[in-house]
Design a protein around this motif. Structure first.
Motif, mmCIF file in Angstrom:
data_model
loop_
_atom_site.group_PDB
_atom_site.id
_atom_site.type_symbol
_atom_site.label_atom_id
_atom_site.label_comp_id
_atom_site.label_asym_id
_atom_site.label_seq_id
_atom_site.Cartn_x
_atom_site.Cartn_y
_atom_site.Cartn_z
ATOM 1 N N ILE A 192 0.858 -1.190 0.000
ATOM 2 C CA ILE A 192 0.000 0.000 0.000
ATOM 3 C C ILE A 192 0.892 1.237 0.000
ATOM 4 C CG2 ILE A 192 -1.601 1.355 1.389
ATOM 5 C CD1 ILE A 192 -2.895 -1.274 2.268
ATOM 6 N N LYS A 193 0.721 2.111 -0.974
ATOM 7 C CA LYS A 193 1.618 3.258 -1.140
ATOM 8 C C LYS A 193 0.950 4.602 -0.843
ATOM 9 C CE LYS A 193 4.714 0.348 -2.643
ATOM 10 N NZ LYS A 193 5.790 -0.095 -1.738
ATOM 11 N N ASP A 194 -0.380 4.651 -0.819
ATOM 12 C CA ASP A 194 -1.055 5.945 -0.749
ATOM 13 C C ASP A 194 -1.423 6.377 0.663
ATOM 14 O OD1 ASP A 194 -2.823 3.834 -0.661
ATOM 15 O OD2 ASP A 194 -4.426 4.858 -1.733
ATOM 16 N N ILE A 195 -1.132 5.542 1.677
ATOM 17 C CA ILE A 195 -1.367 5.944 3.064
ATOM 18 C C ILE A 195 -0.179 5.502 3.915
ATOM 19 C CG2 ILE A 195 -3.888 5.790 2.856
ATOM 20 C CD1 ILE A 195 -3.754 3.178 4.426
ATOM 21 N N ASP A 196 -0.082 6.059 5.103
ATOM 22 C CA ASP A 196 1.005 5.725 6.026
ATOM 23 C C ASP A 196 0.697 4.405 6.732
ATOM 24 O OD1 ASP A 196 3.088 5.657 7.823
ATOM 25 O OD2 ASP A 196 2.223 7.178 9.152
ATOM 26 N N THR A 197 1.558 3.424 6.555
ATOM 27 C CA THR A 197 1.359 2.119 7.207
ATOM 28 C C THR A 197 2.490 1.829 8.201
ATOM 29 O OG1 THR A 197 2.494 0.976 5.389
ATOM 30 C CG2 THR A 197 0.091 1.175 5.244
ATOM 31 N N THR A 198 3.065 2.887 8.760
ATOM 32 C CA THR A 198 4.186 2.694 9.691
ATOM 33 C C THR A 198 3.740 2.644 11.150
ATOM 34 O OG1 THR A 198 4.603 5.083 9.800
ATOM 35 C CG2 THR A 198 5.784 3.821 8.103
ATOM 36 N N GLN A 199 2.456 2.924 11.404
ATOM 37 C CA GLN A 199 1.983 2.858 12.789
ATOM 38 C C GLN A 199 2.149 1.446 13.346
ATOM 39 O OE1 GLN A 199 -1.758 5.019 13.834
ATOM 40 N NE2 GLN A 199 -1.960 5.234 11.604
ATOM 41 N N LYS A 200 2.426 1.358 14.634
ATOM 42 C CA LYS A 200 2.595 0.057 15.267
ATOM 43 C C LYS A 200 1.255 -0.668 15.358
ATOM 44 C CE LYS A 200 6.702 1.094 18.018
ATOM 45 N NZ LYS A 200 7.286 1.146 19.388
ATOM 46 N N ILE A 201 1.334 -1.987 15.199
ATOM 47 C CA ILE A 201 0.148 -2.846 15.159
ATOM 48 C C ILE A 201 0.241 -3.910 16.251
ATOM 49 C CG2 ILE A 201 -1.033 -4.620 13.779
ATOM 50 C CD1 ILE A 201 -1.611 -1.894 12.755
ATOM 51 N N ASP A 202 -0.873 -4.171 16.896
ATOM 52 C CA ASP A 202 -0.972 -5.327 17.787
ATOM 53 C C ASP A 202 -1.644 -6.469 17.032
ATOM 54 O OD1 ASP A 202 0.184 -4.069 19.978
ATOM 55 O OD2 ASP A 202 -1.745 -3.322 20.730
ATOM 56 N N ARG A 203 -1.123 -7.663 17.222
ATOM 57 C CA ARG A 203 -1.653 -8.859 16.565
ATOM 58 C C ARG A 203 -2.183 -9.814 17.630
ATOM 59 N NH1 ARG A 203 1.768 -10.098 11.308
ATOM 60 N NH2 ARG A 203 2.538 -8.015 10.809
ATOM 61 N N PHE A 204 -3.406 -10.281 17.442
ATOM 62 C CA PHE A 204 -4.044 -11.153 18.428
ATOM 63 C C PHE A 204 -4.370 -12.508 17.789
ATOM 64 C CE2 PHE A 204 -5.038 -6.751 19.433
ATOM 65 C CZ PHE A 204 -4.701 -6.663 20.776
ATOM 66 N N PRO A 205 -3.680 -13.569 18.207
ATOM 67 C CA PRO A 205 -3.904 -14.902 17.622
ATOM 68 C C PRO A 205 -5.099 -15.613 18.266
ATOM 69 C CG PRO A 205 -2.122 -15.007 19.200
ATOM 70 C CD PRO A 205 -2.558 -13.561 19.161
ATOM 71 N N LEU A 206 -6.290 -15.149 17.935
ATOM 72 C CA LEU A 206 -7.507 -15.645 18.592
ATOM 73 C C LEU A 206 -8.119 -16.859 17.905
ATOM 74 C CD1 LEU A 206 -9.326 -12.222 19.191
ATOM 75 C CD2 LEU A 206 -7.739 -13.418 20.721
ATOM 76 N N PHE A 207 -7.759 -17.098 16.654
ATOM 77 C CA PHE A 207 -8.542 -18.029 15.840
ATOM 78 C C PHE A 207 -7.854 -19.374 15.576
ATOM 79 C CE2 PHE A 207 -8.937 -13.585 14.477
ATOM 80 C CZ PHE A 207 -10.221 -13.329 14.908
ATOM 81 N N GLY A 208 -6.582 -19.452 15.877
ATOM 82 C CA GLY A 208 -5.850 -20.680 15.566
ATOM 83 C C GLY A 208 -5.599 -20.796 14.074
ATOM 84 N N LYS A 209 -4.952 -21.852 13.704
ATOM 85 C CA LYS A 209 -4.659 -22.080 12.290
ATOM 86 C C LYS A 209 -5.862 -22.722 11.606
ATOM 87 C CE LYS A 209 0.349 -22.395 12.854
ATOM 88 N NZ LYS A 209 1.563 -23.196 12.620
ATOM 89 N N SER A 210 -6.020 -22.397 10.328
ATOM 90 C CA SER A 210 -7.182 -22.870 9.570
ATOM 91 C C SER A 210 -6.721 -23.654 8.345
ATOM 92 C CB SER A 210 -8.045 -21.674 9.142
ATOM 93 O OG SER A 210 -9.106 -22.087 8.322
ATOM 94 N N PRO A 211 -6.590 -24.988 8.470
ATOM 95 C CA PRO A 211 -6.197 -25.797 7.302
ATOM 96 C C PRO A 211 -7.310 -25.791 6.256
ATOM 97 C CG PRO A 211 -5.889 -27.003 9.378
ATOM 98 C CD PRO A 211 -6.720 -25.803 9.685
ATOM 99 N N ASN A 212 -6.911 -25.695 5.000
ATOM 100 C CA ASN A 212 -7.867 -25.658 3.895
ATOM 101 C C ASN A 212 -7.407 -26.553 2.760
ATOM 102 O OD1 ASN A 212 -10.037 -23.200 4.107
ATOM 103 N ND2 ASN A 212 -8.215 -22.813 5.332
ATOM 104 N N GLY A 213 -8.352 -26.868 1.884
ATOM 105 C CA GLY A 213 -8.027 -27.687 0.724
ATOM 106 C C GLY A 213 -8.966 -27.376 -0.420
ATOM 107 N N TYR A 214 -9.223 -28.387 -1.236
ATOM 108 C CA TYR A 214 -10.035 -28.234 -2.433
ATOM 109 C C TYR A 214 -11.193 -29.223 -2.380
ATOM 110 C CZ TYR A 214 -5.518 -26.321 -3.929
ATOM 111 O OH TYR A 214 -4.334 -25.620 -4.007
ATOM 112 N N LEU A 215 -12.343 -28.806 -2.882
ATOM 113 C CA LEU A 215 -13.495 -29.693 -2.976
ATOM 114 C C LEU A 215 -13.692 -30.077 -4.436
ATOM 115 C CD1 LEU A 215 -15.788 -30.927 -1.199
ATOM 116 C CD2 LEU A 215 -17.234 -29.063 -2.034
#
Length: 247
Positions: A192-215
């Motif tokens: 992303i180039k048109d806005i400032d993305t340097t602000q610090k971010i908090d990341r919350f691992p609430l959902f666990g990993k989500s394995p996926n495949g093909y049907l």
């Protein structure tokens, strides 16, 4: 020379044909623009490359089609595509999809992202009901009952197709929290180039990993894919596909 001898000699001189090779075009439905998993412009991405690498050696031709995320399911139901990507049991059951689900082929790791300056304290999915939350289409089906209950209880919950807008809205302080795969977030933030993305971010691992495949519509093709997927992993080619994008 006897007739049997002539036939044996002819067989020995004939090129060896692999009986497992087939010729079939498979129309595969992918979500639209989901880096690093899907890049429609270059017909590439992790989910595209995995199924292509697995099935083309068997003679299958992969015809990729890219849809807004929820539409790919509708096209599968209509019979317009043979395979649909980004499916797990929650998605298959939640959308009443019939077919044959592959082994888990890749894994999303969804996180909740918030600006650090807000100092949010999020320890479980239910905490999100108190904040404006922007997610991706069908997340309330894909991520299970706890997430679905939170989304239903949150009047400020929304889903949006363009995930780059999730990231922009977060940095522009137009939404409290966004929820998306961590690799996709890092990709969009870096590009992303048109806005400032340097602000610090908090990341919350609430959902666990989500394995996926093909049907798959076809059980045979699903079985072929599962076998080839194991071979890709054993040969190291599977890791090479991931390294090519994630490095």
């Amino acid at each position: 020379m006897t007739l049997n001898s002539i036939l044996i000699a002819a067989l020995l001189l004939s090129p060896i044909v692999n009986a497992s090779i087939t010729e079939q075009t498979l129309v595969v439905g992918f979500g639209e623009k989901l880096p690093p998993f899907v890049f429609p412009d270059s017909n590439s991405g992790l989910t595209v490359d995995i199924i292509t690498a697995a099935l083309t050696p068997l003679g299958y031709t992969i015809e990729s089609r890219y849809y807004p995320y929820t539409r790919r399911v509708k096209e599968y139901k209509k019979g317009n595509i043979d395979v649909v990507a980004d499916i797990n049991l929650n998605t298959a059951n939640g959308n009443s999809l019939k077919g044959y689900l592959s082994y888990a082929s890749y894994t999303y790791e969804n996180l909740a992202f918030a600006l650090s300056k807000n100092n949010f304290k999020l320890s479980e999915i239910a905490d999100l009901k108190n904040y404006s939350l922007l997610s991706w289409p069908s997340a309330a089906i894909h991520l299970g009952d706890e997430y679905a209950n939170m989304a239903k209880a949150n009047p400020l919950y929304n889903e949006i197709h363009d995930q780059s807008l999730q990231v922009k809205f977060l940095y522009l302080d137009k939404v409290d929290v966004i929820q998306m795969d961590k690799q996709s977030f890092d990709y969009f933030r870096a590009n992303i180039k048109d806005i400032d993305t340097t602000q610090k971010i908090d990341r919350f691992p609430l959902f666990g990993k989500s394995p996926n495949g093909y049907l798959f519509k076809s059980k045979k093709v699903r079985n072929d894919f599962n076998l080839q997927l194991q071979k890709l992993k054993e040969s190291g080619e599977y890791k090479q596909i991931f390294d090519g994008y994630l490095k």
